[in-house]
Write an enzyme that holds these catalytic residues in place. Sequence first.
Site, PDB file in Angstrom:
ATOM      1  N   HIS A 172      44.911  32.044  54.312  1.00 36.08           N
ATOM      2  CA  HIS A 172      45.646  30.823  54.620  1.00 36.08           C
ATOM      3  C   HIS A 172      45.340  30.256  55.980  1.00 36.08           C
ATOM      4  O   HIS A 172      45.915  29.274  56.383  1.00 36.08           O
ATOM      5  CB  HIS A 172      47.150  31.086  54.508  1.00 36.08           C
ATOM      6  CG  HIS A 172      47.554  31.394  53.117  1.00 36.08           C
ATOM      7  ND1 HIS A 172      47.876  30.431  52.206  1.00 36.08           N
ATOM      8  CD2 HIS A 172      47.626  32.565  52.456  1.00 36.08           C
ATOM      9  CE1 HIS A 172      48.146  30.992  51.046  1.00 36.08           C
ATOM     10  NE2 HIS A 172      47.987  32.292  51.174  1.00 36.08           N
ATOM     11  N   ARG A 173      44.419  30.910  56.694  1.00 35.55           N
ATOM     12  CA  ARG A 173      44.167  30.426  58.041  1.00 35.55           C
ATOM     13  C   ARG A 173      43.646  28.994  58.015  1.00 35.55           C
ATOM     14  O   ARG A 173      44.013  28.179  58.854  1.00 35.55           O
ATOM     15  CB  ARG A 173      43.168  31.337  58.751  1.00 35.55           C
ATOM     16  CG  ARG A 173      43.072  30.976  60.210  1.00 35.55           C
ATOM     17  CD  ARG A 173      42.272  31.952  60.982  1.00 35.55           C
ATOM     18  NE  ARG A 173      42.977  33.226  61.076  1.00 35.55           N
ATOM     19  CZ  ARG A 173      42.389  34.357  61.402  1.00 35.55           C
ATOM     20  NH1 ARG A 173      41.120  34.369  61.654  1.00 35.55           N
ATOM     21  NH2 ARG A 173      43.072  35.454  61.482  1.00 35.55           N
TER      22      ARG A 173
END
Lengths: 342, 688
Positions: B283-284
């Site tokens: 999810h970065r």
Amino acid sequence: MQPETIIYPFAALVGQEEMKKGLLLNAVNPKLSGILIRGEKGTAKSTAVRALAALLPEIEVVADCPFSCDPADITTMCSSCRHRLEAGEELPRTRRRMRVVDLPVSATEDRVVGTLDIERAIKKGEKHFEPGVLAQANRGILYVDEVNLLDDHVVDVLLDSAAMGVNTVEREGVSFTHPANFILVGTMNPEEGELRPQLLDRFGLCVNITGILDPGERVEIIKRRVAFEEDPEGFIARWEGEQEKLRRQILTAIEILPQVEMPEEILYLIAKIAIEMGVDGHRADLVMMKAARTMAALDGRTEVIPGDVYAIVNLALLHRMRRQPFQEMHVDQAKLREVLAQ
Amino acid sequence: MLTYKRFIYPFTAIIGQEKMQKGLILNAINPRLGGILIRGEKGTAKSTAVRALAALLPEIEVVAGCPYNCDPEDYNRLCLNCREKLGRGERLPRARRRVPVIDLPISATEDRLVGSLDFEYAIKHGRPRFEPGILARANRGIIYVDEVNLLDDHLVDVLLDAAAMGVNIVEREGISYTHPAEFILVGTMNPEEGELRPQLLDRFGLCVQIEGVHDPGQRVEIIKRRGAFEADPLRFLTQWAGEEERLREKILTARQILPRVTIREELLALIARLCVETCTAGHRADIIMTVTARTIAALAGREEVTEADVQEAAELVLPHRVREAPAPPPEQSQPPETREEPPQQEENPESTPEQAEAPPEQPRENDGQESGEEPHGEEHKGEPEEGENSPAPPQGQDVVFAVGQPFAVRRITHGRDRILRKGSGRRSRTRTATRAGRYVRATAWLQNNDLAFDATLRAAAPHQVYREKNGMAIAIEKEDFRSKVREKRIGNFLLFVVDASGSMGAQQRMVETKGAILSLLLDAYQKRDKIGLVAFKGKTAEVLLPPTNSVEMGYKLLQELPTGGRTPLAAGLLKAYDIIKTHFYKDPNLDPLLILISDGRANVSIGEDKPLLEARRVAEIIHNDARIKTLVVDVEKDGLVTFGLARELAAALGAEYYRIDELKAGTLVQVVREMQGSGAVAKLKEIC
């Protein structure tokens, strides 16, 4: 080993015009950041470099300074000389020939950048810097034979210093900076492997040399070499006139270099060459600009003409051509002529 | 001490690299973006821009005299010293300074990076004290790594650890210390030199790809400005001071606006969709894209993110995170990289009837591959049709096959031993005789002037009672000296033994084989290996390339390598063994890897024995020489009849055994795709 004074005269070298040109350009303008000579053994690479040092005028140095500081110029001095001068001390002066420092392939990073004097550090609790090859080479020529066989990170350090004119050592809690202005001359035999493209790019000029094929010239080489070996002093004396002429040419060039003008259309010519020939990045442009100015100065002019660019274009482009992986290095001469003719 | 003041070329005077400049400015505004990776050819102002950025960064407030640049306002992130001071009821002295930009040279030692024991202090005062390293100085600043892809693995590990935790934990040389280390990582790299590890790649918030400027007018302007700068740096800087100040103010304003910037719900949805569609891991990407879009809005002076901001953010955030779509369904027998090249028909039409008959398929999209001059491959679907029945080129007639598509090679390394080696490279771990590498332990034998201070102090400790101290806290004699034993990666010697017999010509095996060798050569170049090449065909084996570092030569010979004739496998192996043995005389520490590429179908012998038996005998001789490691690449294809001879030979050699398609590493990620015309940007245009 021959004694220092007996060195084959630069003016007596036969052929290898591109290499000689590249060396002279660097002698006039050290900001060209060095030259890489690619080629086989026995093509007078090392002779030429030593001859160049003997040709160049003697320099004045602080006698007991490991960095050969210039006693007349405080801005380029090492910290110790500067301190002494500021303390009112008279710096001992001496004159000597420009040094050629050899860097052996087996050199470690320590030997190159200098190191901490461990024994003193541990016994007295003082950090003391032991100068390395870069210190010795300050205001001289650093000659690296087989530069492609050096450890990558040693080459990195070398090129960094060559570009900045300063050597910064940062290891084991020591931080030390000293001047390292030198002309970098590297040689390599491409069959032993290439240099990484980044490292290549940072040599200002590059030349490919091969043995001379013209029988007449070959005979001349043999004759001169024999004459030199039989009677070195006599040979040198016979060439002194030529040498002096060359020496004066270099000195004049150094003097007028700052005044050399660069007309706008020459800059466009340079940009066009770089774009059409497909070189990576912008270093080629900058090097062509500097080299062309230096060429003009060598010719005794204070304005660059297109001929100056033509004279140096191969030296500046050879190692910067974009190529497919594993492709050999060359400048497409037909294409170059086409570009120049436009 | 005199410091040579280096003049730094002004940021605003850089021409034609707007995207890189924007990325850097965004990082200057918002440190939470997580740094930037600049990929591109050499000589495109990468380093210049990063150094110039330092001059633009706004000042920060720090505790005066603190080596970690602690923020006096932020109690939670104070270092131990500052906390202690506060605990004693002292006030923290304040100072303002520029955001530090620290160079991490790729030759840096681990001690320099994480810090080490301050030996000067230890000797004079008899107490251990921590001497801060690069990570300490870079706290709240920027670490700049030029050629980050060449950084030693163990340094990368340390960087990643510190970056992930924001703390540097030191447990070495008898000291144990923890200090804050929050920094922005800025790296530059030239992709020709090998790729980055995916973990490190993901650490960089943004990524830009840059190239030289093509417009003549701009190029001339570049030369002029650079020339003017070098001729008189002071004057040049004065000329640009106004521009610099304007940009600095713009950054400051943007910083003030930033906390107020809002982003609409549907744009968040767009961001999520972009990330899903481009198959980014984790999810970065989503988070950084949102932060980036907000920062872009702030830079433009707006308090609301627009769709264009998101688009711009995506171009910076996605390129290095885009992954290949999940593996294709199993019916497709080959991944795209294994495409075979059509042979050079004019040279050898009769050997490839199935090629001529096959209906020409649409050339595939040539994604991410630069060598435009190679012909597009055609996909082979009907594997079995072109099985064993495709005729080999007639005996005695040599054919030169083209070189197939290269691919990324899986990691091939050796076991470790205790021999000290000098050199550089990136393949196998070895004890090193130079001072680069990771400090693994200390030894009493002083070498390389590489003193292990901790061990030396420990060795000296028991003798302190009766030694003359000369005003020092500790007296150290020569016999106490201990030096460091270090370990690092170096290149190996790879000797390729290539089967060039006629059977390799069948089914275009040679094309694929050459492709595989090329891949291994590319890998050898990136890992700085020494290589050699032996080929066997007809009756004999030939040394085509004696051991050299020139991978270029290897490639040239590979292109020219003809195929045809019988298979003198034993002769090939014997020749290879000879080369390695002679090379051992030159360099006893050599770490050779023999790579045999063949289908194992020996049919010519040197002596009286059956060819296969003879080959196995030679294989056993090589196996018995423990210094030589071997690898067998089997090029036999699954057809109607398979012999498995290469596998048997591998067993006799004690070799690692791979089939040709098992050599490939690139199964999951094609790390960074070229940005133009593919990957993120194209997909983005489609969606937006």
